[in-house]
Write a protein that holds these residues in place. Structure first.
Motif, short mmCIF file in Angstrom:
data_model
loop_
_atom_site.label_atom_id
_atom_site.label_comp_id
_atom_site.label_asym_id
_atom_site.label_seq_id
_atom_site.Cartn_x
_atom_site.Cartn_y
_atom_site.Cartn_z
N TYR A 154 8.06 11.02 5.75
CA TYR A 154 6.64 11.04 6.14
C TYR A 154 6.43 10.16 7.37
O TYR A 154 7.14 9.17 7.57
CB TYR A 154 5.77 10.49 5.01
N GLY A 155 5.42 10.50 8.15
CA GLY A 155 5.02 9.64 9.26
C GLY A 155 6.16 9.26 10.17
O GLY A 155 6.90 10.11 10.67
N LYS A 156 6.35 7.96 10.36
CA LYS A 156 7.39 7.45 11.24
C LYS A 156 8.70 7.18 10.50
O LYS A 156 9.65 6.70 11.12
CB LYS A 156 6.91 6.17 11.94
N SER A 157 8.75 7.49 9.22
CA SER A 157 10.02 7.36 8.47
C SER A 157 10.77 8.68 8.51
O SER A 157 11.22 9.22 7.50
CB SER A 157 9.74 6.93 7.02
N ARG A 158 10.88 9.22 9.70
CA ARG A 158 11.63 10.46 9.96
C ARG A 158 12.57 10.23 11.13
O ARG A 158 12.17 9.58 12.11
CB ARG A 158 10.67 11.60 10.29
N PRO A 159 13.79 10.80 11.11
CA PRO A 159 14.38 11.53 9.99
C PRO A 159 14.62 10.60 8.80
O PRO A 159 14.55 9.39 8.97
CB PRO A 159 15.67 12.07 10.59
N GLY A 207 1.18 11.25 3.54
CA GLY A 207 0.43 10.16 4.15
C GLY A 207 1.31 9.10 4.78
O GLY A 207 2.52 9.04 4.58
N SER A 208 0.66 8.24 5.55
CA SER A 208 1.36 7.20 6.30
C SER A 208 0.41 6.03 6.52
O SER A 208 -0.79 6.12 6.25
CB SER A 208 1.83 7.74 7.65
N THR A 209 0.97 4.95 7.03
CA THR A 209 0.14 3.80 7.39
C THR A 209 -0.97 4.23 8.33
O THR A 209 -2.13 3.83 8.17
CB THR A 209 1.03 2.74 8.10
N ARG A 210 -0.64 5.05 9.28
CA ARG A 210 -1.59 5.46 10.32
C ARG A 210 -2.74 6.29 9.76
O ARG A 210 -3.89 6.14 10.17
CB ARG A 210 -0.85 6.25 11.39
N THR A 211 -2.45 7.18 8.81
CA THR A 211 -3.47 8.11 8.33
C THR A 211 -4.24 7.60 7.12
O THR A 211 -5.38 8.01 6.90
CB THR A 211 -2.84 9.46 7.94
N LEU A 255 0.85 -1.19 0.00
CA LEU A 255 0.00 0.00 0.00
C LEU A 255 0.88 1.24 0.00
O LEU A 255 1.78 1.37 0.84
CB LEU A 255 -0.90 0.02 1.24
N LEU A 256 0.62 2.17 -0.94
CA LEU A 256 1.42 3.38 -1.06
C LEU A 256 0.57 4.61 -0.74
O LEU A 256 -0.40 4.90 -1.45
CB LEU A 256 2.00 3.50 -2.47
N PRO A 257 0.93 5.36 0.31
CA PRO A 257 0.11 6.49 0.77
C PRO A 257 0.16 7.68 -0.18
O PRO A 257 1.00 7.78 -1.08
CB PRO A 257 0.74 6.86 2.12
#
Length: 271
Positions: free
Chosen positions: A79-84, A51-55, A45-47
């Motif tokens: 994005y999301g939790k892929s930070r930094p 976007g993110s998995t959560r949203t 799944l690509l946001p």
């Protein structure tokens, strides 16, 4: 699967099936992902933008058939939790996301997989499939466009100032990013996508469409306020063998608003 050395945890979905989550080092960044199901058919799944998995994919992570599919969702870099790292928008950011997506699935051990892409994620999926025809089984894309025109730029400018959005629309993103970072990153996205106007014919990924060989389903909500219907017809025209499914009451987030109908449509197409 969660490889040794990754930070991973387990939680439970509402249907009682476990969801594995972790971070995988890919192309110099740590990408956050979640994985559920045990089917032979892997689906990524690509946001959409920011976007993110959560949203973006709660109803799909919860309810896509876990016996038939193994479902992976990830937060694109920045994005999301892929930070930094912080998100940036160079002219090749869709191609960068496409490479990250494919390399993530390789790192997780999937030799072949399908892709569901919403909005920006749809463009990313199409580029990924064009560049990796032997890896991608099928694609479903919705709310996506392959080029930018004046009408699109006017739509984006109209929503540039997130303080004018409804609280309901802002809340999920502000919970992920905080109000200030969300506003800043969204403005950067508007500026980033506007750059495509300077490319020949405003192309985002037009040159990749004839290279997509896998079965492709384009879904379009006829009440989508962000992506005019001519973009969906353009995709179908230029992707050989693709087909279009229109949802008369669908808006940009049709997969959330009409999740049961959308999930059934996707499952039937993937099988």
């Amino acid at each position: 699967m969660v490889e040794e050395g990754q930070r991973a945890e387990k939680n439970r979905s509402n249907r009682g099936s476990s969801v594995a989550s972790g971070r995988q080092h890919v192309n110099g960044v740590n990408l956050y992902y979640e994985q559920t199901g045990r089917g032979k058919h892997a689906v990524l799944l690509l946001p959409g933008a920011l976007g993110s998995t959560r949203t973006d994919f709660g109803p799909q992570m919860k309810s896509l058939d876990k016996e038939r599919f193994t479902v992976v969702c990830f937060d694109p870099r920045g994005y999301g939790k892929s930070r930094p790292p912080a998100r940036d928008f160079p002219i090749d950011f869709y191609e960068r996301d496409a490479k990250d997506a494919v390399d993530l699935m390789k790192a997780l051990g999937f030799g072949k997989f399908s892709m569901l892409g919403w909005s920006d994620g749809g463009m990313t999926a199409l580029i990924a499939a064009a560049k990796n025809p032997d890896l991608v089984n099928k694609i479903v894309a919705w709310g996506s466009n392959a080029y930018i025109c004046k009408q699109d730029l006017e739509l984006y400018e109209a929503v540039r100032d997130v303080s004018r959005w409804s609280a309901k629309m802002r809340q999920p993103m502000e919970e992920v990013y905080g109000a200030e970072l969300f506003a800043k990153t969204w403005e950067a996205w508007v500026d980033g996508i506007a750059k495509f106007e300077n490319r020949p014919e405003g192309s985002i990924c037009m040159e990749f469409l004839p290279l997509v060989r896998c079965p492709t389903l384009i879904i379009h909500g006829e009440k989508d306020p962000m992506v005019p219907a001519f973009h969906a017809h353009c995709l179908v025209k230029h992707i050989k063998g693709s087909r279009l499914h229109l949802m008369p009451e669908g808006k940009h987030n049709l997969h959330l608003r009409f999740a049961d109908e959308f999930n059934k449509l996707v499952e039937d197409f993937l099988e």
